[in-house]
Every structure is written in structure tokens, then in C-alpha cells.
Design a protein around this motif. Structure first.
Motif, PDB file in Angstrom:
ATOM      1  N   LYS A  18     -13.017   3.528  -2.176  1.00 39.40           N
ATOM      2  CA  LYS A  18     -12.383   4.356  -2.234  1.00 39.40           C
ATOM      3  C   LYS A  18     -12.819   5.726  -2.001  1.00 39.40           C
ATOM      4  O   LYS A  18     -12.449   6.619  -2.070  1.00 39.40           O
TER       5      LYS A  18
ATOM      6  N   ARG B 193       1.283  -1.020   0.037  1.00 40.19           N
ATOM      7  CA  ARG B 193      -0.140   0.366   0.356  1.00 40.19           C
ATOM      8  C   ARG B 193       0.525   0.963   0.396  1.00 40.19           C
ATOM      9  O   ARG B 193       0.724   2.266  -0.525  1.00 40.19           O
ATOM     10  N   TYR B 194       1.921   1.313   0.589  1.00 39.00           N
ATOM     11  CA  TYR B 194       3.173   2.658   0.491  1.00 39.00           C
ATOM     12  C   TYR B 194       4.090   2.033   0.379  1.00 39.00           C
ATOM     13  O   TYR B 194       4.464   0.212   1.015  1.00 39.00           O
TER      14      TYR B 194
ATOM     15  N   LYS C 298      -1.474   9.270   1.587  1.00 40.71           N
ATOM     16  CA  LYS C 298      -2.453   8.894   1.031  1.00 40.71           C
ATOM     17  C   LYS C 298      -4.068   8.348   1.428  1.00 40.71           C
ATOM     18  O   LYS C 298      -4.784   8.841   0.624  1.00 40.71           O
TER      19      LYS C 298
ATOM     20  N   HIS D  42       4.676   8.794   2.214  1.00 39.71           N
ATOM     21  CA  HIS D  42       3.331   8.183   1.775  1.00 39.71           C
ATOM     22  C   HIS D  42       2.565   7.950   2.400  1.00 39.71           C
ATOM     23  O   HIS D  42       1.351   8.013   1.673  1.00 39.71           O
TER      24      HIS D  42
ATOM     25  N   ALA E 111      -5.060  11.718   1.464  1.00 37.40           N
ATOM     26  CA  ALA E 111      -6.144  11.916   0.031  1.00 37.40           C
ATOM     27  C   ALA E 111      -7.063  10.580  -0.187  1.00 37.40           C
ATOM     28  O   ALA E 111      -7.746  11.260  -0.527  1.00 37.40           O
ATOM     29  N   GLU E 112      -7.196  10.011   0.721  1.00 39.57           N
ATOM     30  CA  GLU E 112      -8.335   8.817   0.150  1.00 39.57           C
ATOM     31  C   GLU E 112      -9.384   9.084   1.180  1.00 39.57           C
ATOM     32  O   GLU E 112     -10.613   8.805   0.770  1.00 39.57           O
TER      33      GLU E 112
END
Length: 326
Positions: free
Chosen positions: A261, A167-168, A177, A173, A180-181
């Protein structure tokens, strides 16, 4: 200051101001790194046999037999490499900084401003217990994003073994992430069981430590010294682990669950849902997966580093007052 972050007073005797603070930070960093494999092993054990994965058609839980603490740690070394025992240590260090700072500031504010000392300049035990619990809750809430990243990075090696994509690429990061998600709320996934664990651990620690120490000093030949401190810490660490482990298991599973998502969890709707699924699918004792490494790590902090509330000076039987703290 949390047990695992407190340095023995006698070790810092003769140091003042910045030098004392610097030594304390170095000791904290060393302790975190040295005991981190226990934390990683605890997290891996908490995830094993996760019944809720069956709803997603994930058969990984069936192909990974349950292993105890030692076999899990050895398995990580053999399958992933020795250094993977420290995967996630960076956000763990971040977590210590945020949690300790938030807990200390909150506790001191409650102690001096909200509760205050009694007329005889003593600080009652019940205020210390409530203050310690509230401070732990605040500190844990502030540190939740670092806990989230730590748990997810601790599981990256397992995902790789299962043939799943990582995932990272790294700590920063991971933060970017998740933000952002899931937005700001995504960074606080699992915060409810996280602060529940903090409150339960602090309550079990503070009340048990003082109860046992009062009993030993008043009813045995032991004085208030390193022996009574160690025995009291053993008991308080055990009780704190018994109270806090179920919430810790739920917290870890909610933090590590796959998400859509929009950042919503695919396995659990809430802490209660996670609790019900774990008990129904794996039995009540699934709530205590990872208990041994969790207790050992907690214990090493309280025995070697001192207690966060009790004073460092030893008291004689004549001086001991079970109703007050100086």
C-alpha cells in the motif's frame, strides 16, 4: 535523436522546416506502432519463469511454459486477441516523445556548450560517445514514468489469463493510480536499471558503429555508403543488445512487481537484489530473455532510419578521418 526516431535524410530531401518535422513525426508514429508487437513480446518473455514469484506463493510461473518469440506472439493472438499485440502502445508513443526530446536537447547542449568543437571545427568521436551516453541517460530518466506504465499495461493481458484483477482501466488511470499510491517516487520505479540500459545501449551502439565502419572503409573495397552503414548497424545493434538486455530485464521486472500500500516492491529491494534472484533462481541466461525481439526492433530502427551521430553524407577513403566527426 534516438535511432528508432530518425528518418532517412534522403526520404526528406526537398522538405524544409515544419513540413520536414511533420513528416518525421508521422514516420516515427508509424514505426512505433508497426514494431510495437516486438516490444510487447519482449516484455512477456522477460517475465516468464520469474523465480521471485515463488516467495509470494504464486504458481503462475509453473503453469506458463517458456515459449520463444514466435510462439509467444502467436499465443497472445490466440489467447487474448490480435489487437492485444498493441496493448501499451499509447504510453510507448508518449515515451518516444519525452525520450527523443530530452535526448536531443541534452545532446545539443553538451555538443555546443559543454564540450564545444575543436579549433579545426571538428567534433572528436570521444565527445560524441560521452555526449550520446549522457543524453541517453537524461532522456531515459525523464521518460521513466511512461516506460513504467507501458510495461505494466503490457502485462495486463497476462494477468487476466491468470485470473488476476486488472490494475488499470487505461493509460491516464494508470498514471493517476501509480501517483496516488506511490507518489512522485512511484513513477520512477526502476529508473536505475532503466538509465543503465540507456547508457550501455548508447555506448555499445556508438563505439561499435564507428569501429566497424572505420575498419570497413579503410581495410576493404567498400566505400562509405548504404552497404557499410547497414553492416555497421548490424554489428552495433548486436553489441548494444548484448550490453543492454540484462538491464532491460531487471528494469521490466522491477517495474512490474507487485507493491504494498505504500508503493514498495514485494519481490525486489533493489536492482542488485533482482539480478541476484534472477541468476540464482533461473540461471545467468535468464538475463537475456527477450533478446531476439529486442534486437530485431532495435535493428530495424538503425538500418532503415540512419545513425543518430554519424553524418548522412558519404565519405571517400581519401576523405575519411577516423579521429573526427565533421
Amino acid at each position: 535523436m534516438a535511432p528508432s526516431e530518425q528518418v532517412p535524410t534522403v526520404w526528406l530531401r526537398g522538405y524544409r522546416g515544419g513540413a520536414r518535422e511533420t513528416i518525421s513525426k508521422i514516420f516515427t508514429f508509424t514505426k512505433t506502432c508497426a514494431t510495437f508487437p516486438l516490444d510487447l513480446t519482449k516484455t512477456r518473455l522477460q517475465m516468464q519463469g520469474e523465480a521471485a514469484l515463488a516467495r509470494l506463493g504464486d504458481s503462475a510461473r509453473e503453469s506458463a511454459p517458456y515459449r520463444g518469440m514466435v510462439r509467444t506472439a502467436l499465443g497472445i493472438v490466440q489467447e487474448e486477441g490480435f489487437l492485444k499485440l498493441w496493448q501499451g502502445v499509447t504510453p510507448a508513443i508518449y515515451r518516444h516523445v519525452v525520450y527523443s526530446g530530452g535526448r536531443m536537447v541534452t545532446y545539443e547542449h553538451l555538443r555546443e556548450v559543454v564540450f564545444g568543437k575543436s579549433e579545426d571545427k571538428h567534433y572528436p568521436l570521444w565527445k560524441s560517445v560521452i555526449g550520446g551516453m549522457m543524453a541517453g541517460v537524461v532522456g531515459q530518466f525523464l521518460a521513466n514514468p511512461t516506460d513504467l506504465v507501458k510495461v505494466q499495461m503490457q502485462m495486463e493481458g497476462k494477468r487476466k489469463l491468470e485470473g488476476k484483477p486488472l490494475r488499470y482501466r487505461g493509460v491516464h488511470h494508470a498514471f493517476a493510480k501509480i501517483l496516488a499510491e506511490g507518489g512522485i517516487r512511484g513513477l520512477w520505479a526502476g529508473w536505475v536499471p532503466n538509465i543503465q540500459r540507456a547508457a550501455l545501449v548508447n555506448m555499445g551502439d556508438l563505439t561499435t558503429y564507428d569501429t566497424v565502419k572505420h575498419y570497413l572503409v579503410l581495410n576493404t573495397p567498400l566505400e562509405d555508403n548504404i552497404m557499410t552503414h547497414s553492416l555497421s548497424s548490424l554489428c552495433s545493434g548486436l553489441v548494444a543488445s548484448i550490453l543492454g538486455t540484462p538491464a532491460d530485464v531487471i528494469k521490466s521486472r522491477i517495474m512490474n512487481q507487485p507493491r504494498d500500500k505504500q508503493g514498495r516492491g514485494l519481490l525486489y529491494k533493489s536492482s542488485t537484489d533482482c539480478l541476484i534472484q534472477a541468476v540464482q533462481g533461473e540461471g545467468f541466461m535468464s538475463l537475456y530473455k527477450g533478446f531476439l525481439p529486442s534486437w530485431l526492433r532495435m535493428q530495424s530502427g538503425w538500418i532503415t532510419h540512419g545513425h543518430p551521430i554519424r553524418p548522412s553524407r558519404a565519405f571517400s577513403k581519401e576523405e575519411w578521418n577516423p579521429d573526427h566527426l565533421p
